[in-house]
Design an enzyme around this catalytic site. Structure first.
Site, mmCIF file in Angstrom:
data_model
loop_
_atom_site.group_PDB
_atom_site.id
_atom_site.type_symbol
_atom_site.label_atom_id
_atom_site.label_comp_id
_atom_site.label_asym_id
_atom_site.label_seq_id
_atom_site.Cartn_x
_atom_site.Cartn_y
_atom_site.Cartn_z
ATOM 1 N N ASN A 12 0.364 -1.126 -0.002
ATOM 2 C CA ASN A 12 0.378 -0.271 -0.025
ATOM 3 C C ASN A 12 0.947 1.172 -0.183
ATOM 4 O O ASN A 12 1.145 2.266 0.705
ATOM 5 C CB ASN A 12 -0.645 0.109 1.403
ATOM 6 C CG ASN A 12 -2.039 1.170 1.195
ATOM 7 O OD1 ASN A 12 -2.488 1.579 0.359
ATOM 8 N ND2 ASN A 12 -2.824 1.593 2.025
ATOM 9 N N GLU A 13 2.057 1.834 -1.727
ATOM 10 C CA GLU A 13 2.670 2.738 -1.118
ATOM 11 C C GLU A 13 1.952 3.178 -2.408
ATOM 12 O O GLU A 13 2.088 3.137 -3.831
ATOM 13 C CB GLU A 13 3.861 1.837 -1.205
ATOM 14 C CG GLU A 13 4.383 0.902 -2.155
ATOM 15 C CD GLU A 13 5.861 0.966 -1.812
ATOM 16 O OE1 GLU A 13 6.310 0.586 -0.754
ATOM 17 O OE2 GLU A 13 6.211 0.163 -3.117
ATOM 18 N N ILE A 14 3.030 4.679 -2.282
ATOM 19 C CA ILE A 14 2.982 5.545 -3.877
ATOM 20 C C ILE A 14 4.348 5.807 -3.810
ATOM 21 O O ILE A 14 4.826 5.718 -3.297
ATOM 22 C CB ILE A 14 2.368 7.106 -3.569
ATOM 23 C CG1 ILE A 14 0.484 6.573 -3.012
ATOM 24 C CG2 ILE A 14 2.519 7.919 -4.842
ATOM 25 C CD1 ILE A 14 0.115 7.814 -2.589
#
Length: 298
Positions: free
Chosen positions: A219-221
């Site tokens: 869950n990362e940008i």
């Protein structure tokens, strides 16, 4: 360009649909960002039709697109280096002595997937795809894991909080160090001798003799443009991939990318407002929620 990206497979369709429904309801129904799906095999027409129905933005689908290293290449290379009889080497990773020895040792440390060639190949493939896949010429991607569920209403555009200088926008996870991580630290020390760029004093977000904390990839940008066009990053990542650690030391994509970000002091921010649930061991609920509206944390 901003994209929501999932590395997935046809077999994960149920989890993919539940994750998409969660992300659309909690966030993307307001912003309509496009979805991109990448798999090691071709997606079926049914997979594409059902996912595109849920998405509020358009969908793109891609497969391998890049050459990744498989376990057989490392079997033959290592066999040659230690003067084993190549004629006796069978094209299966389970029959490779070095792999078997390392896997047995990691199994004694109660690690999962140590005997899974598919797991190791997948880690290698994901990292190489992020660096080199021709369809991934995006500025920023929000990497989402199939099965993940957002537990907070997200009214603010998360991409808009990502500054030009940021490399990664994510949460941290802390795990017990295993022998493979010690091997990675040794590999980076060897790399340090060959290269002077980077601060090698602290590889991880936090580390002691028994624990290390890294960036969580599910869950990362990521600023793919900055990573892809910065040779300092790609050189270190390629060095780690080329050492075979994904196969012989169970390095994961998060281990490799986190180490590179740590060594090169990437500018990182914490996704403090984005609550999520993946499983009983992997979840996050914001302590303060100044603008997200509501959460349903377990």
């Amino acid at each position: 360009m901003y994209f929501l990206i999932l590395f997935s497979s046809n077999a994960e369709l149920g989890e993919v649909l539940r994750t998409m429904r969660s992300v659309e309801d909690r966030f993307n129904k307001r912003f309509h960002y496009p979805w991109t799906f990448y798999g090691m095999d071709e997606f079926t027409e049914y997979f594409m039709s059902t996912t595109s129905t849920i998405a509020s933005g358009h969908c793109e689908y891609g497969t391998k697109g890049i050459t990744y290293t498989n376990h057989l290449q490392f079997i033959l290379t290592i066999s040659y280096l230690v003067h084993w009889d190549l004629s006796q080497v069978k094209p299966l990773v389970e029959n490779n002595r070095l792999y078997q020895q390392r896997a047995d040792a990691l199994a004694q440390e109660n690690l999962s997937y140590v005997y899974s060639p598919l797991f190791h190949s997948f880690q290698d493939w994901v990292v190489r795809s992020l660096l080199y896949h021709p369809q991934l010429e995006y500025d920023y991607v929000w990497r989402i894991e199939p099965g993940l569920k957002l537990v907070c209403e997200e009214k603010k555009d998360i991409f808009s909080t990502f500054k030009d200088s940021d490399i990664v926008f994510t949460n941290h996870v802390c795990e017990r160090k295993h022998s493979g991580i010690y091997a990675m630290e040794e590999a980076i020390e060897e790399y340090k001798i060959l290269n002077t760029q980077g601060d090698f004093s602290n590889i991880w977000v936090y580390s002691n003799n028994y624990t290390y904390c890294k960036y969580w990839p599910f869950n990362e940008i990521l600023s793919l443009k900055q990573i892809r066009h910065n040779q300092t990053y790609t050189n270190l990542i390629n060095y780690l991939l080329g050492s075979g650690g994904t196969y012989y030391h169970r390095w994961t994509e998060s281990d490799i990318l986190s180490a590179a970000f740590g060594v090169l002091r990437a500018r990182a921010n914490h996704m403090e407002s984005v609550g999520f649930f993946l499983n009983d061991d992997v979840h996050y609920c914001p302590e303060t929620i100044p603008y997200t509206g509501r959460c349903a944390c377990l």
